[in-house]
Design an enzyme around this catalytic site. Sequence first.
Site, PDB file in Angstrom:
ATOM      1  CD  GLU C 215       1.668  31.224 -59.831  1.00  0.00           C
ATOM      2  OE1 GLU C 215       1.408  30.321 -59.034  1.00  0.00           O
ATOM      3  OE2 GLU C 215       0.882  32.172 -60.069  1.00  0.00           O
ATOM      4  CB  ALA C 274      -5.522  26.676 -68.017  1.00  0.00           C
TER       5      ALA C 274
END
Lengths: 338, 338, 338
Positions: C215, C274
Amino acid sequence: MHSFALGVGTKDSSGNWLEVFFPEPQLNPEAGAIAPALEAIGYQGGNQVVELDAIQLEALGSSSYADASHQLLSTLKDSSRPLVAVILESDEKPTTVPEAYLKLHLLSHRLVKPHGINLDGLFAVLPNVVWTSQGAIAIDELVGRQLQARLNGETLDVQSVDKFPKMTNYVVPNGIRIADTSRVRLGAYVGEGTTVMHEGFINFNAGTLGTAMIEGRISAGVVVGNNSDLGGGCSIMGTLSGGGKEIISVGEDCLIGANAGIGFPLGDRCTIEAGLYVSAGSKVTVMDSELNQVDVVKARDLANKNDLLFLRNSTTGVVECRTNKSKVELNAELHSHN
Amino acid sequence: MHSFALGVGTKDSSGNWLEVFFPEPQLNPEAGAIAPALEAIGYQGGNQVVELDAIQLEALGSSSYADASHQLLSTLKDSSRPLVAVILESDEKPTTVPEAYLKLHLLSHRLVKPHGINLDGLFAVLPNVVWTSQGAIAIDELVGRQLQARLNGETLDVQSVDKFPKMTNYVVPNGIRIADTSRVRLGAYVGEGTTVMHEGFINFNAGTLGTAMIEGRISAGVVVGNNSDLGGGCSIMGTLSGGGKEIISVGEDCLIGANAGIGFPLGDRCTIEAGLYVSAGSKVTVMDSELNQVDVVKARDLANKNDLLFLRNSTTGVVECRTNKSKVELNAELHSHN
Amino acid sequence: MHSFALGVGTKDSSGNWLEVFFPEPQLNPEAGAIAPALEAIGYQGGNQVVELDAIQLEALGSSSYADASHQLLSTLKDSSRPLVAVILESDEKPTTVPEAYLKLHLLSHRLVKPHGINLDGLFAVLPNVVWTSQGAIAIDELVGRQLQARLNGETLDVQSVDKFPKMTNYVVPNGIRIADTSRVRLGAYVGEGTTVMHEGFINFNAGTLGTAMIEGRISAGVVVGNNSDLGGGCSIMGTLSGGGKEIISVGEDCLIGANAGIGFPLGDRCTIEAGLYVSAGSKVTVMDSELNQVDVVKARDLANKNDLLFLRNSTTGVVECRTNKSKVELNAELHSHN
């Protein structure tokens, strides 16, 4: 005379314009050159949008204007689609779809720079259109068309539901690459030598002034100077939503790193470290050349200053502004073959 | 009766369904209204998927059901593509392609909200399909079709290889804009007044409940409340991959800044500063109104709380949670013309 | 013999190749198997690009080579498009469009791995092409085609203006999903079991060696090991622009979080939190198992080391490297049904 163009477009079944394609829009056309066209159309002065009938088209074709625009006129003449002439005496805010589309064309043809034309009220003028593999369709006519396409064994691909079409279906200026054209709106100004990669994006009334590598997002109103590099996924805040009021720009020879972002205007030869977002109100610690702390200022106070390097010190978490000692060098192999 | 719909679809050369389009799916249809249709189809009870032959279609067309669905039925009747009726007495997990597609349609038609319908085992039911400019093609039939297209001088454009098609080729709900439709899957719930910009994304069983500006990614299962703004490239962690187990949502009047992200559910009127990623396990320093440190908690302990502002202090590197004093105001000009 | 393939392509009106499709490229073909084909073509040795005329095609079709490639040859024979044979005795840098396209095909057919074939000078060889719903068009022929399409009532959709086409219009290898095919260039190596989501991207001469959830963005030259997960919007620096000189790779069982990024090669079982971008020159504080500080090193000094977890301590702002105790588990339901 501000601008003049002949176009061919699409209307919905009630006769409302959905979009207009102007193959050869003219900015500040020479009065003598377009006088025969204006006469053929029956132009009366002011800003006018004239739908062309067979008689006007015949008059255009036999006027001396046809000498310069022969191919365009002969192609339009054979079209079964609605034709229109737009004559703008002055740069007022657009009030009709053809006017709005002409202004967006002028930007993408590089005839006017971003902020160089009046677009006030644009959103209210542009209809929301379904852009499909069978052209522009009015939203309330879509379901019928989808059923009909299925019945005919056709694939009706709905590519976008938006007020703005993608630029490349109207104009592809010279010397550019755009890997995924769905990410550049009509009204973008894409400078010669610009490559827009798959993750790049350019909104209307925004763009690049020259050579550039664009892998990040140029919001509406933002202008990027020559020889700058926008890294993958980087963000430049716009003024339409979520951002501030200030119009943001990027100077020449700048690098905004991947996944970085700015909320204030950059000068020349500035670098934003990959992954760092500097908003207008971010407090930035300014360092001298020995990396001693000099001052703490808001990023907006550094607006348009040259030779700055912004980074977040990874051993302290402090956002620092240092003197940028390296200048961006775009990869010549990538850019010399557009 | 849970739901009922007539559809037209595509099969591979072995007779397996690849996809089904249901133009007018019905949730909780009134028993009397669909009784004539069920009789014409020969419905026996339970959850049934019935492929329609000419006789059933004729019976449907002459039943009183045709009074309400005349256009649909007469269009389907002339189709050369396979037709199907799906009757779901109860909301069991889908076991066939038509059932799965009906459920995805119900979501995108806004007839059921995300998490409002049983999708267990969906991935195993949905075939991986090649979505092309010539419609849905089975993967093992692609090479032959590509060669044939080249031979015919046609362009066979392969747009996606995926279990989910894009929503807009099946339903475009009212009052929305989607700049790049390839980024919204069938099964997304796109609220009236929502604009999905080029960098926005909405997965199936996820979406927005009302007006929203979506320039970031809404993962499967995520719901965004009315009047919230997802900045460019922002991320909301999903539960399918890479994220946690917790279902994440965003309340009303929230702003997630550009390139920011969250891994926990936000309450109303919360803001995440541009560029800041707050995971569920991130330690957040809570500040009082005088900006004195009050506590250090994990972000998941702040789940669903209202009026919070998350930022990383740029002079210390500390992720802070303050009281959010500003409420998001979406740009009325952008949103009043969908 | 390095490689051999028969192709069908598109030329501009001056006779220059724009693109070539090779349905069945062969790496290291067995000499005996292709000898009849080489004879039919009149191959003289070395690296050769031979445009096929009717006589050569006839000779190919009646040679014993046709036994193995019957369908391909009979299809090509009926084509009205230009046909070409490319015979590469050795792996020299490409000098013609057909050679370059053959090499990109070999990568995407998984016959050679990234960095396994000579692509020197590729950008100068590949023409910039307008990729449309009517196939490849030369840039200087676009305006005429657009006008003609409007005249015919057709929609000429310009999908890309680029040197590289999208992979899936040339090859869809087995066992993959690609949600938005415009984001994977021909020349990408997409491993069996790989899912490329809407925000994923794979450049040429780059890719995944096995199962993977992509992704984020895989830049040119980057290779990702088996069972790794690239989160939404994450970035892996390339060597073509904006990045450094070092070729970057990702090992097995790695997780790069959403909106994170790396500028140095990761070993196996590494995680990047993240939102964290770790460049090659980032100073990283190494922690022992009791989370005491051990050392401060540049990230590039941790290149290719296993079992590392990178995060920015949210209470101090320090980028830390800890021992990674969790191994990535890809969602079996997502990946077992490609």
